[in-house]
Design an enzyme around this catalytic site. Sequence first.
Site, PDB file in Angstrom:
ATOM      1  N   ASP A   1      -6.224  17.763   2.663  1.00 30.35           N
ATOM      2  CA  ASP A   1      -6.381  16.515   3.418  1.00 30.35           C
ATOM      3  C   ASP A   1      -5.143  16.399   4.291  1.00 30.35           C
ATOM      4  O   ASP A   1      -4.064  16.066   3.805  1.00 30.35           O
ATOM      5  CB  ASP A   1      -6.500  15.339   2.437  1.00 30.35           C
ATOM      6  CG  ASP A   1      -6.488  13.976   3.138  1.00 30.35           C
ATOM      7  OD1 ASP A   1      -6.478  13.933   4.385  1.00 30.35           O
ATOM      8  OD2 ASP A   1      -6.479  12.954   2.424  1.00 30.35           O
TER       9      ASP A   1
ATOM     10  N   LYS B   1      -0.745  13.369  13.690  1.00 34.46           N
ATOM     11  CA  LYS B   1      -2.204  13.545  13.782  1.00 34.46           C
ATOM     12  C   LYS B   1      -2.787  12.755  14.951  1.00 34.46           C
ATOM     13  O   LYS B   1      -3.786  13.139  15.540  1.00 34.46           O
ATOM     14  CB  LYS B   1      -2.827  13.092  12.467  1.00 34.46           C
ATOM     15  CG  LYS B   1      -4.296  13.439  12.292  1.00 34.46           C
ATOM     16  CD  LYS B   1      -4.722  13.058  10.890  1.00 34.46           C
ATOM     17  CE  LYS B   1      -6.192  13.297  10.642  1.00 34.46           C
ATOM     18  NZ  LYS B   1      -6.545  12.969   9.247  1.00 34.46           N
TER      19      LYS B   1
ATOM     20  N   GLU C   1     -13.794  13.853   6.678  1.00 32.27           N
ATOM     21  CA  GLU C   1     -13.149  13.201   5.538  1.00 32.27           C
ATOM     22  C   GLU C   1     -14.111  12.370   4.685  1.00 32.27           C
ATOM     23  O   GLU C   1     -14.104  12.478   3.458  1.00 32.27           O
ATOM     24  CB  GLU C   1     -11.976  12.344   6.040  1.00 32.27           C
ATOM     25  CG  GLU C   1     -10.816  13.217   6.502  1.00 32.27           C
ATOM     26  CD  GLU C   1      -9.823  12.512   7.409  1.00 32.27           C
ATOM     27  OE1 GLU C   1      -9.908  11.275   7.551  1.00 32.27           O
ATOM     28  OE2 GLU C   1      -8.973  13.204   7.991  1.00 32.27           O
TER      29      GLU C   1
ATOM     30  N   ASP D   1     -13.201   4.121   4.942  1.00 35.07           N
ATOM     31  CA  ASP D   1     -11.909   4.810   4.854  1.00 35.07           C
ATOM     32  C   ASP D   1     -10.871   4.110   5.721  1.00 35.07           C
ATOM     33  O   ASP D   1     -10.890   4.220   6.947  1.00 35.07           O
ATOM     34  CB  ASP D   1     -12.098   6.269   5.311  1.00 35.07           C
ATOM     35  CG  ASP D   1     -10.782   7.065   5.288  1.00 35.07           C
ATOM     36  OD1 ASP D   1      -9.709   6.473   5.059  1.00 35.07           O
ATOM     37  OD2 ASP D   1     -10.843   8.285   5.509  1.00 35.07           O
TER      38      ASP D   1
HETATM   39 MG    MG Z   1      -6.950   9.567   5.033  1.00 38.29          MG
END
Ligand code: MG
Length: 633
Positions: free
Chosen positions: A25, A87, A186, A208
């Site tokens: 992840d 990111k 994800e 999320d």
């Molecule tokens: Mg995350």
Amino acid sequence: MTLLQISEPGRAPAASARRIAVGIDLGTTNSLVACVRDGFPATIPDEQGRHLLPSVVRYAAAGAPVVGDDALAAAHEDPLNTIASVKRLMGRGLEDVRRLGRSLPYEFSPDAPGMPRIRTVAGERSPVEVSAEILKILKQRAGRALGADISDAVITVPAYFDDAQRQATKDAARLAGLNVLRLLNEPTAAALAYGLDKNPEGVYAVYDLGGGTFDISILRLNRGVFEVMATAGDSALGGDDMDHAIAEWIMRRAGISDDADHRQLRRLLRDARAAKEALTAAERVDLMIERPGQAPWQGELTRRQLHDLVDPLIEKTLAPCRRALRDAGIGPADVHGVVLVGGATRMPRVRAKAAAFFARAPLADIDPDQVVALGAALQADMLVGNRRDDDMLLLDVIPLSLGIEVMGGLVEKIIPRNTTIPTARAQDFTTFKDGQTALAIHVLQGERELVSDCRSLARFELRGIPPMAAGAARVRVGFQVDADGLLSVAARELATGAESHIAVKPSYGLTDGEIERMLRDSMAHAGADEQTRRLRGAQVEADRLVAAVTSALAADGAALLDAGERAAIAARLEELGRARNGADARAVKRAAEALEQATREFAARRMDAGIRRALAGHRPEEFGPDAPKGSGG
Ligand code: MG
Ligand code: ADP
């Protein structure tokens, strides 16, 4: 029947037939690595027993960069060389990054084209290189824990990542010496971790809320097959944004001015985050905030005050939730379970709002920090063949429609958004002009009708089409999106087999915000776009008709028409020309019909003349395609 495995001559059989692959992840805030051992997935800690690796890289003038907790701890001392939240920059161009604005404390090299480069004491670094440093540490960590060199990995990405962002993630993995078995969304990974695939069927929402992004996905499970029905999200929603809101509140209370320097801002954000996290368990926290040249400010933050600050942000997650449900064509009551992912869903307030929206208690047994990495590990284990009994299929979706440009500056969608991937679709197109031997293929992404409102992904040409009348050639354009969401486009002329293709690797990506905006715009402009589409369509048709009549007049007008007839047709031609330059699609259509009517007799005489000429020894196909109307393109 079982097939026996035979090793290659001269090579010893592998010590263990079992291959080990890890799930990673790669988060905005924190990253994790996990693997399956003895049938169960678990995250792998470092030597100090820490599972989360802060996604922070600190560059030094000499030696390898420091990654993780130590880099995070030094962030406020050395902000310009300490890269956090990289990111957010992955797969984006310098312009996109500039639009992210002042929230990024780094310095970018002003003259590098394309990819942004961050200035550090160790030299300029791209986001791909920074991410690779994080991946290297996770690879080392896994190798040490598992006693083997680990190179195969499944890496998770937000469902919202576009081609460029996915490609950048793959590039970072390659730099770190990792072989990407697959990029996995994800939310899909989280659903796997909960073993939702073991249920007979159902619809699930994965909510999320991480440090920097919010993603909502609606998954449908049907006879062991997982399908992502819809995804939506927002990049401006996450724990970081809450930290900013709290920091601003502290600044107002403590009388700290807006032009505080980088270091102080970082310190404030760190304090704000600590206070927020403490309030997940406690009702109130004491604050002690350092101020330059003054005594520290002391205060208190209560849960109530926290709620005032973060409620607007939590409420903002509900609009994408509504949109995802609408795209999936269902209501909240159709959802059988809600999965919570991301550190920020630890907050009781976030859980309560998500529970209220979906009218059910969410699934939250698995650590929301780890759930994505655990699901990625399960997927990695399956891909290297350790779970053979498991024929589970994972399907993701594309976030925005893909199509090509057609006459009139319009976009013809070939793959609509939220189509599950991998997918392949094809559509036939034709030429616009007589004798046209090449076709310019312009690949676009977006929901709007006009090319100018969509994003250009690539252009290429198909050559070698045999000269034919307009509308006679058949060109099949095929779109293929692989399991990682990467697009390739091929065009093929069906008569000759002439072929041309392109793999789309755009040099920079769309920001999540831009995707959001494009979707919003497409809804807001649906009516206007439809009108424009009709007008452009009518104009293209009109141009074709004008060209055909003009060339017929030049060829046979003098021979087959008298002066009065020629004048009548000329008047209709002129009327159509005027209407075509106006904005009323219906007027263009009416004028086109009038011209067609006025040329009907002329067309009939031309046909008779053609037959007479043919009877006099000419080949009939010389006259065949000459009719004044072209077929659709
Ligand atoms: Mg995350
Ligand atoms: P990402 O996916 O962006 O890497 P994570 O899922 O690791 O992010 O979530 C990080 C966010 O979760 C941060 O904003 C952090 O402050 C928040 N967070 C972690 N633990 C808690 C907690 N106990 N209470 C509130 N927020 C938390």
